[in-house]
Scaffold this active site. Structure first.
Site, short mmCIF file in Angstrom:
data_model
loop_
_atom_site.label_atom_id
_atom_site.label_comp_id
_atom_site.label_asym_id
_atom_site.label_seq_id
_atom_site.Cartn_x
_atom_site.Cartn_y
_atom_site.Cartn_z
N CYS A 1 0.86 -1.19 0.00
CA CYS A 1 0.00 0.00 0.00
C CYS A 1 0.89 1.24 0.00
O CYS A 1 2.02 1.18 -0.47
CB CYS A 1 -0.99 -0.02 1.16
SG CYS A 1 -0.28 0.17 2.81
N ASP B 1 -9.05 3.50 0.80
CA ASP B 1 -8.06 4.02 1.75
C ASP B 1 -8.78 4.51 3.00
O ASP B 1 -9.50 5.50 2.96
CB ASP B 1 -7.27 5.16 1.13
CG ASP B 1 -6.13 5.64 2.00
OD1 ASP B 1 -6.00 5.18 3.16
OD2 ASP B 1 -5.35 6.49 1.54
N ARG C 1 -3.62 -0.69 4.98
CA ARG C 1 -4.15 -1.70 4.06
C ARG C 1 -3.23 -2.91 3.89
O ARG C 1 -3.68 -4.06 4.00
CB ARG C 1 -4.45 -1.08 2.70
CG ARG C 1 -5.63 -0.14 2.73
CD ARG C 1 -5.80 0.62 1.45
NE ARG C 1 -4.77 1.66 1.37
CZ ARG C 1 -4.70 2.56 0.41
NH1 ARG C 1 -5.58 2.54 -0.59
NH2 ARG C 1 -3.76 3.49 0.41
#
Length: 167
Positions: free
Chosen positions: A9, A134, A15
């Site tokens: 990420c 996100d 993430r």
């Protein structure tokens, strides 16, 4: 033979470590013990930082154990050493492909993480339609949504690993 997977990420605190934790759990449940999963970020802005407390909380609330973690930036060497590299967004995939090209590393094993989600939009390649949301700028609900997207693709990743291993 050990299969090596890396999730990627931006800063490696939300993430990608969430995906790392989920994949480790799913691979273990599937009896695929000879798989190493790690995570990195395309940026070094969070270097050395632990998993975001909101991500940690959501993972624990959903029954996952969260190991100690220190954010780190991806390197070209790591790209060449992995069997499967799973970016969280199309932008991450582009950065990874440029890094691979600059180092002369094959990038055919860079596949959008959400491409393994059977309910994700149909796409050919590195499409923003496959971005994992996100959660950083939102509230706790964003982390719940992010985890749901990660979990939805995890079984598809497990099946890819089975295929890589000829199982």
């Amino acid at each position: 033979m050990t299969t090596r997977i890396m999730t990627v990420c931006t800063g490696n605190i939300c993430r990608s470590p969430m995906a790392e934790v989920v994949l480790r759990s799913r691979l273990a449940a599937a009896g695929l013990d000879d798989v190493v999963v790690d995570s990195t970020g395309v940026s070094d802005e969070e270097h050395g930082n632990p998993v975001d407390p909101r991500a940690r909380r959501v993972l624990r609330e959903h029954g996952y154990e969260v190991p100690d973690h220190a954010a780190r930036q991806v390197s070209a060497e790591q790209l060449g050493d992995r069997d499967l590299v799973l970016p969280m967004t199309a932008q991450h995939a582009r950065v990874l492909r440029r890094l691979a090209a600059s180092a002369g590393v094959d990038d055919s094993h860079v596949v959008m993480y959400r491409a393994f989600d059977p309910s994700a939009p149909a796409s050919d390649g590195d499409s923003a339609d496959l971005d994992i949301a996100d959660p950083w700028y939102g509230d706790q609900d964003g982390f719940v949504e992010c985890l749901a997207q990660i979990e939805a693709a995890a079984d598809g990743v497990v099946e890819r690993v089975r295929a890589l291993n000829g199982a």
